[in-house]
Enzyme design. Structure first.
Site, PDB file in Angstrom:
ATOM      1  N   TYR A   9      -4.051   0.630   9.788  1.00 25.28           N
ATOM      2  CA  TYR A   9      -4.294   0.246  11.178  1.00 25.28           C
ATOM      3  C   TYR A   9      -5.480   0.987  11.760  1.00 25.28           C
ATOM      4  CZ  TYR A   9      -2.460   4.607  13.178  1.00 25.28           C
ATOM      5  OH  TYR A   9      -2.290   5.912  13.544  1.00 25.28           O
ATOM      6  N   LYS A  24      -5.478   5.845   7.022  1.00 28.12           N
ATOM      7  CA  LYS A  24      -4.823   5.521   8.305  1.00 28.12           C
ATOM      8  C   LYS A  24      -3.709   4.518   8.034  1.00 28.12           C
ATOM      9  CE  LYS A  24      -6.132   5.248  13.207  1.00 28.12           C
ATOM     10  NZ  LYS A  24      -5.308   6.377  13.657  1.00 28.12           N
ATOM     11  N   GLU A  31      -4.442  19.242  11.467  1.00 27.26           N
ATOM     12  CA  GLU A  31      -4.872  18.403  12.598  1.00 27.26           C
ATOM     13  C   GLU A  31      -3.697  18.254  13.559  1.00 27.26           C
ATOM     14  OE1 GLU A  31      -5.767  14.336  11.398  1.00 27.26           O
ATOM     15  OE2 GLU A  31      -4.156  14.367   9.908  1.00 27.26           O
ATOM     16  N   LEU A  51      -6.979  13.032   8.745  1.00 23.14           N
ATOM     17  CA  LEU A  51      -7.699  11.789   8.990  1.00 23.14           C
ATOM     18  C   LEU A  51      -9.069  12.189   9.547  1.00 23.14           C
ATOM     19  CD1 LEU A  51      -7.414   8.626   9.139  1.00 23.14           C
ATOM     20  CD2 LEU A  51      -7.215   8.982  11.601  1.00 23.14           C
TER      21      LEU A  51
END
Ligand code: DCS
Length: 288
Positions: free
Chosen positions: A32, A146, A178, A202
């Site tokens: 996505y 993702k 993250e 990511l």
């Protein structure tokens, strides 16, 4: 009337139906993107669509639509839904097929869904900063994809929400990777540090944009692992994501970051980022 994209078509939302054996629904087997829209224009749209293609490739899917086709579909959708400030959400799954972990047989077509949402800029958070917590990074080892599978992220974000906080900073052992839905930047002695773009994070489009802006404007930017101790000793902390832009973090686990106020380097990053938005999408209204 609200419109959505289903496969190659723009239809009314209530007409969109997904099969119970869609692999996105059953396995989270898909990828996505979330793209910001300002003044009706997608910000860093190309970069997001390129990442969608690359996430798909990493899970063995060759996207059934070209970047140009997707761009044109989403631009039409934004217009039809009258979006000024908002987002476009899109996901592509491996399609509908009788449940079996292995990929479906050749010829099963992917499912593409996209919708828009009105979403104002988070002006209050941008101005005042947000509170955060630390949480263990329990996700898999391909966080560079993702993927629709977000359970590790969801559990961390829920922990933050229950603590009255905006974001959870994830750590693998002592290393900060993250946020649950963002990248993290710490600032020490005027230098911006962030985790290297490898399989543990990511590689955010916001992160990549910020890196370019820092390099073009003489702000030292270093991709290097840092620890929870480094994070807690940082002068400033910033969170970066499509929806959060560059949001200051002013508290971690109840401890103030620096003097507990958004710092000067974060302010500079916010200014550079807003200039880039305005360069791509036109002048932003003061409060939206
Ligand atoms: N890391 C994770 C785990 C994310 O989910 C996101 C964005 C980022 C980093 C930042 O990436 P971008 O700068 O490209 O947005 N998550 C999206 C999401 O799920 N909602 O909004 C943004």
């Amino acid at each position: 009337m609200e419109y959505v994209v289903l496969n190659g078509e723009i239809i009314e939302r209530y007409q969109a139906k997904i099969d119970v054996e869609d692999r996105g629904y059953q396995f989270g087997d898909g990828v996505y993107e979330v793209i910001r829209v300002y003044n009706g224009i997608m910000f860093t749209g190309r970069e997001h669509l390129e990442r969608l293609v690359s996430s798909a490739e990493k899970i063995g899917m060759k996207l059934g639509w070209t970047i140009e086709e997707l761009e044109s579909l989403f631009n039409t959708l934004i217009k039809k839904n009258g979006i000024g400030t908002g987002i476009v959400y899109m996901q592509v799954t491996r399609g509908t097929s009788p449940r079996n972990h292995a990929f479906p047989p050749a010829g099963v077509s992917q499912t593409l869904v996209a919708y828009t949402r009105d979403m104002q800029r988070p002006m209050n958070n941008l101005a005042n900063g947000v509170k955060t917590i630390l949480a263990e990074d329990i996700r898999w080892l391909r966080c560079d994809i993702k993927s629709l599978n977000l359970l590790g992220n969801i559990l961390a974000k829920q922990k933050a929400a229950e603590a009255g906080c905006y974001e959870a900073f994830l750590h693998r052992g002592e290393t900060i990777t993250e946020g649950s839905s963002s990248n993290i930047f710490i600032i020490k002695d005027g230098t911006v540090y962030t985790h290297p773009a490898n399989n543990f994070i990511l590689n955010g489009i916001t992160r990549q944009t910020l890196e370019k802006l820092c390099k073009a404007n003489g702000v030292p930017f270093v991709e290097k692992e840092f620890t929870t101790a480094d994070l807690l000793a940082a002068d400033e902390i910033a969170i970066g994501s499509t929806t959060s832009e560059i949001t200051p973090a002013v508290e971690v686990d109840g401890q103030p970051v620096g003097n507990g106020e958004p710092g000067p380097v974060t302010r500079k990053l916010q200014t550079l980022f807003q200039q880039e938005i305005e360069r791509q999408c036109g002048t932003l209204a003061v409060n939206s």
